[in-house]
Write a protein that holds these residues in place. Structure first.
Motif, PDB file in Angstrom:
ATOM      1  N   PRO A 259       0.721  -1.802   0.073  1.00  0.00           N
ATOM      2  CA  PRO A 259       0.374  -0.089  -0.021  1.00  0.00           C
ATOM      3  C   PRO A 259       0.755   1.206  -0.203  1.00  0.00           C
ATOM      4  N   LEU A 260       0.497   2.153  -0.462  1.00  0.00           N
ATOM      5  CA  LEU A 260       1.043   3.158  -0.868  1.00  0.00           C
ATOM      6  C   LEU A 260       0.288   5.120   0.133  1.00  0.00           C
ATOM      7  N   VAL A 261       0.311   5.963   0.547  1.00  0.00           N
ATOM      8  CA  VAL A 261      -0.176   6.912   0.785  1.00  0.00           C
ATOM      9  C   VAL A 261       0.729   7.978   0.027  1.00  0.00           C
ATOM     10  N   LYS A 262      -0.512   9.294  -0.261  1.00  0.00           N
ATOM     11  CA  LYS A 262       0.200  10.524  -0.304  1.00  0.00           C
ATOM     12  C   LYS A 262       1.287  10.693   0.308  1.00  0.00           C
ATOM     13  N   GLY A 263       2.354  11.424  -0.457  1.00  0.00           N
ATOM     14  CA  GLY A 263       3.823  11.623   0.425  1.00  0.00           C
ATOM     15  C   GLY A 263       4.576  10.516   0.570  1.00  0.00           C
ATOM     16  N   MET A 264       4.525   9.634   0.078  1.00  0.00           N
ATOM     17  CA  MET A 264       5.252   8.130   0.017  1.00  0.00           C
ATOM     18  C   MET A 264       5.775   8.124  -1.519  1.00  0.00           C
ATOM     19  N   SER A 265       5.013   9.234  -2.437  1.00  0.00           N
ATOM     20  CA  SER A 265       6.012   9.042  -3.511  1.00  0.00           C
ATOM     21  C   SER A 265       7.800  10.045  -3.287  1.00  0.00           C
ATOM     22  N   GLY A 266       8.335   8.880  -3.957  1.00  0.00           N
ATOM     23  CA  GLY A 266       9.988   8.726  -3.820  1.00  0.00           C
ATOM     24  C   GLY A 266      10.659   8.154  -2.724  1.00  0.00           C
ATOM     25  N   GLY A 267      10.108   7.481  -2.086  1.00  0.00           N
ATOM     26  CA  GLY A 267      10.872   6.676  -0.477  1.00  0.00           C
ATOM     27  C   GLY A 267      10.803   4.918  -1.867  1.00  0.00           C
ATOM     28  N   PRO A 268      12.176   4.862  -0.918  1.00  0.00           N
ATOM     29  CA  PRO A 268      12.425   3.308  -0.993  1.00  0.00           C
ATOM     30  C   PRO A 268      11.406   2.210  -1.080  1.00  0.00           C
ATOM     31  N   VAL A 269      11.319   1.499  -2.006  1.00  0.00           N
ATOM     32  CA  VAL A 269      11.081   0.114  -2.323  1.00  0.00           C
ATOM     33  C   VAL A 269      12.719  -0.780  -1.213  1.00  0.00           C
ATOM     34  N   ILE A 270      12.497  -1.514  -0.346  1.00  0.00           N
ATOM     35  CA  ILE A 270      13.399  -2.125   0.639  1.00  0.00           C
ATOM     36  C   ILE A 270      13.051  -3.756   0.619  1.00  0.00           C
ATOM     37  N   ALA A 271      14.433  -4.161  -0.236  1.00  0.00           N
ATOM     38  CA  ALA A 271      13.877  -5.856   0.069  1.00  0.00           C
ATOM     39  C   ALA A 271      14.443  -6.507   1.257  1.00  0.00           C
ATOM     40  N   SER A 272      14.119  -7.746   1.728  1.00  0.00           N
ATOM     41  CA  SER A 272      14.475  -8.168   2.810  1.00  0.00           C
ATOM     42  C   SER A 272      15.625  -8.360   3.357  1.00  0.00           C
ATOM     43  N   ASP A 273      16.961  -7.892   1.842  1.00  0.00           N
ATOM     44  CA  ASP A 273      17.833  -8.203   2.667  1.00  0.00           C
ATOM     45  C   ASP A 273      18.575  -6.756   2.950  1.00  0.00           C
ATOM     46  N   GLY A 274      17.545  -5.656   2.973  1.00  0.00           N
ATOM     47  CA  GLY A 274      17.823  -4.313   3.931  1.00  0.00           C
ATOM     48  C   GLY A 274      18.658  -3.119   2.193  1.00  0.00           C
ATOM     49  N   SER A 275      18.792  -4.033   0.793  1.00  0.00           N
ATOM     50  CA  SER A 275      18.765  -3.257  -0.058  1.00  0.00           C
ATOM     51  C   SER A 275      17.444  -2.659  -0.751  1.00  0.00           C
ATOM     52  N   VAL A 276      17.649  -1.490  -0.974  1.00  0.00           N
ATOM     53  CA  VAL A 276      16.828  -0.381  -1.927  1.00  0.00           C
ATOM     54  C   VAL A 276      16.621  -1.041  -3.445  1.00  0.00           C
ATOM     55  N   VAL A 277      15.853  -1.255  -3.786  1.00  0.00           N
ATOM     56  CA  VAL A 277      15.331  -1.866  -5.355  1.00  0.00           C
ATOM     57  C   VAL A 277      14.856  -0.905  -6.549  1.00  0.00           C
ATOM     58  N   GLY A 278      14.163   0.571  -5.454  1.00  0.00           N
ATOM     59  CA  GLY A 278      14.218   1.406  -6.560  1.00  0.00           C
ATOM     60  C   GLY A 278      12.707   2.374  -5.598  1.00  0.00           C
ATOM     61  N   ILE A 279      12.284   3.186  -6.048  1.00  0.00           N
ATOM     62  CA  ILE A 279      11.760   4.236  -5.409  1.00  0.00           C
ATOM     63  C   ILE A 279       9.709   4.700  -5.841  1.00  0.00           C
ATOM     64  N   ASN A 280       8.710   4.700  -4.786  1.00  0.00           N
ATOM     65  CA  ASN A 280       7.772   4.110  -4.787  1.00  0.00           C
ATOM     66  C   ASN A 280       7.207   5.689  -5.934  1.00  0.00           C
ATOM     67  N   GLN A 281       6.685   5.646  -6.639  1.00  0.00           N
ATOM     68  CA  GLN A 281       5.920   6.712  -8.106  1.00  0.00           C
ATOM     69  C   GLN A 281       4.184   7.126  -7.430  1.00  0.00           C
ATOM     70  N   GLY A 282       3.502   5.665  -7.444  1.00  0.00           N
ATOM     71  CA  GLY A 282       1.681   6.051  -7.432  1.00  0.00           C
ATOM     72  C   GLY A 282       1.375   4.529  -7.161  1.00  0.00           C
ATOM     73  N   PHE A 283       0.319   4.450  -7.753  1.00  0.00           N
ATOM     74  CA  PHE A 283      -0.937   3.691  -7.819  1.00  0.00           C
ATOM     75  C   PHE A 283      -1.501   3.705  -9.227  1.00  0.00           C
ATOM     76  N   TYR A 284      -1.623   2.216  -9.947  1.00  0.00           N
ATOM     77  CA  TYR A 284      -2.634   2.721 -10.953  1.00  0.00           C
ATOM     78  C   TYR A 284      -4.252   2.725 -10.538  1.00  0.00           C
ATOM     79  N   SER A 285      -4.608   3.440 -11.765  1.00  0.00           N
ATOM     80  CA  SER A 285      -6.058   3.742 -10.705  1.00  0.00           C
ATOM     81  C   SER A 285      -6.651   3.041 -12.348  1.00  0.00           C
ATOM     82  N   THR A 286      -7.423   1.977 -11.878  1.00  0.00           N
ATOM     83  CA  THR A 286      -8.152   1.617 -12.159  1.00  0.00           C
ATOM     84  C   THR A 286      -8.583   0.131 -11.369  1.00  0.00           C
TER      85      THR A 286
END
Length: 218
Positions: A143-170
């Motif tokens: 889940p994402l909420v407004k303000g989380m854009s740009g925050g990290p997507v963190i894997a279970s080993d602690g590595s960052v694999v990307g940054i949140n952008q938003g969610f799909y509107s459908t």
């Protein structure tokens, strides 16, 4: 019109929220991600999250307006900028996401509380038809909420694999039946490491150029 093709989700990204998040209790690691606010001419009107990339630069989303200290914008007009920001004693390890792995999406909420959501990475790529970059983003179902854009997507080993952008509107059921996202709780979009690394190499080339000192000094 939103089109959904086999193994490629094409559509628009929206802000707001698509699920319930929890307060972030990660303690000392969260000095590697932080809140950013808009500057002049509308100081503190907009906010997003950002992640430290290395000792001197951090990354966040391009769609957040008037973010100060932007040093570089994505070459394809994708939703990514680098900002000048000195690491506060820690910056994360980055790597590519792995399909099926568990992740934690992190970022700030509208109440200025850092929040998290749990999910996993899906194989289906996503193309945002509104930005015309041609880049393929990645999908997780945290889940994402407004303000989380740009925050990290963190894997279970602690590595960052990307940054949140938003969610799909459908409608989620439509997405699942047409694009191979069976089992997904929701469709959240993130900018994967591969795009961030590609753009960093371009920024680095500018920094290494004879006139590169003008970027480094900002």
């Amino acid at each position: 019109m939103i089109k959904i093709m086999a193994f490629l989700l094409v559509g628009v990204v929206t802000a707001g929220c698509n699920g319930f998040v929890k307060p972030d209790l990660s303690g000392p690691v969260n000095d590697s991600y932080f809140t950013v606010f808009s500057g002049f001419p509308v100081p503190f009107m907009y906010m997003a999250s950002a992640v430290q990339w290395n000792e001197d630069y951090a990354v966040t989303t391009r769609h957040t307006p008037f973010i100060p200290n932007v040093i570089y914008s994505c070459s394809t007009h994708c939703d990514l900028v680098f900002i000048k920001h000195k690491a506060n004693g820690h910056h994360p390890t980055w790597r590519a996401p792995r399909v099926g792995e568990s992740i934690t999406a992190v970022g700030v909420s509208p109440y200025l509380v850092t929040t998290t959501g749990k999910g996993k990475v899906y194989q289906t790529p996503f193309r945002n038809i509104e930005e015309h970059s041609g880049d393929l983003y990645a999908i997780h179902d945290a889940p994402l909420v407004k303000g989380m854009s740009g925050g990290p997507v963190i894997a279970s080993d602690g590595s960052v694999v990307g940054i949140n952008q938003g969610f799909y509107s459908t409608t989620l059921n439509d997405v699942i039946t047409q694009s191979g996202l069976k089992g997904a709780q929701r469709v959240s979009i993130f900018i994967p490491y591969s795009i961030i690394q590609r753009e960093w190499l371009m920024l680095q080339a500018q920094l290494d150029a004879p006139r590169g000192s003008k970027y480094a000094a900002k």
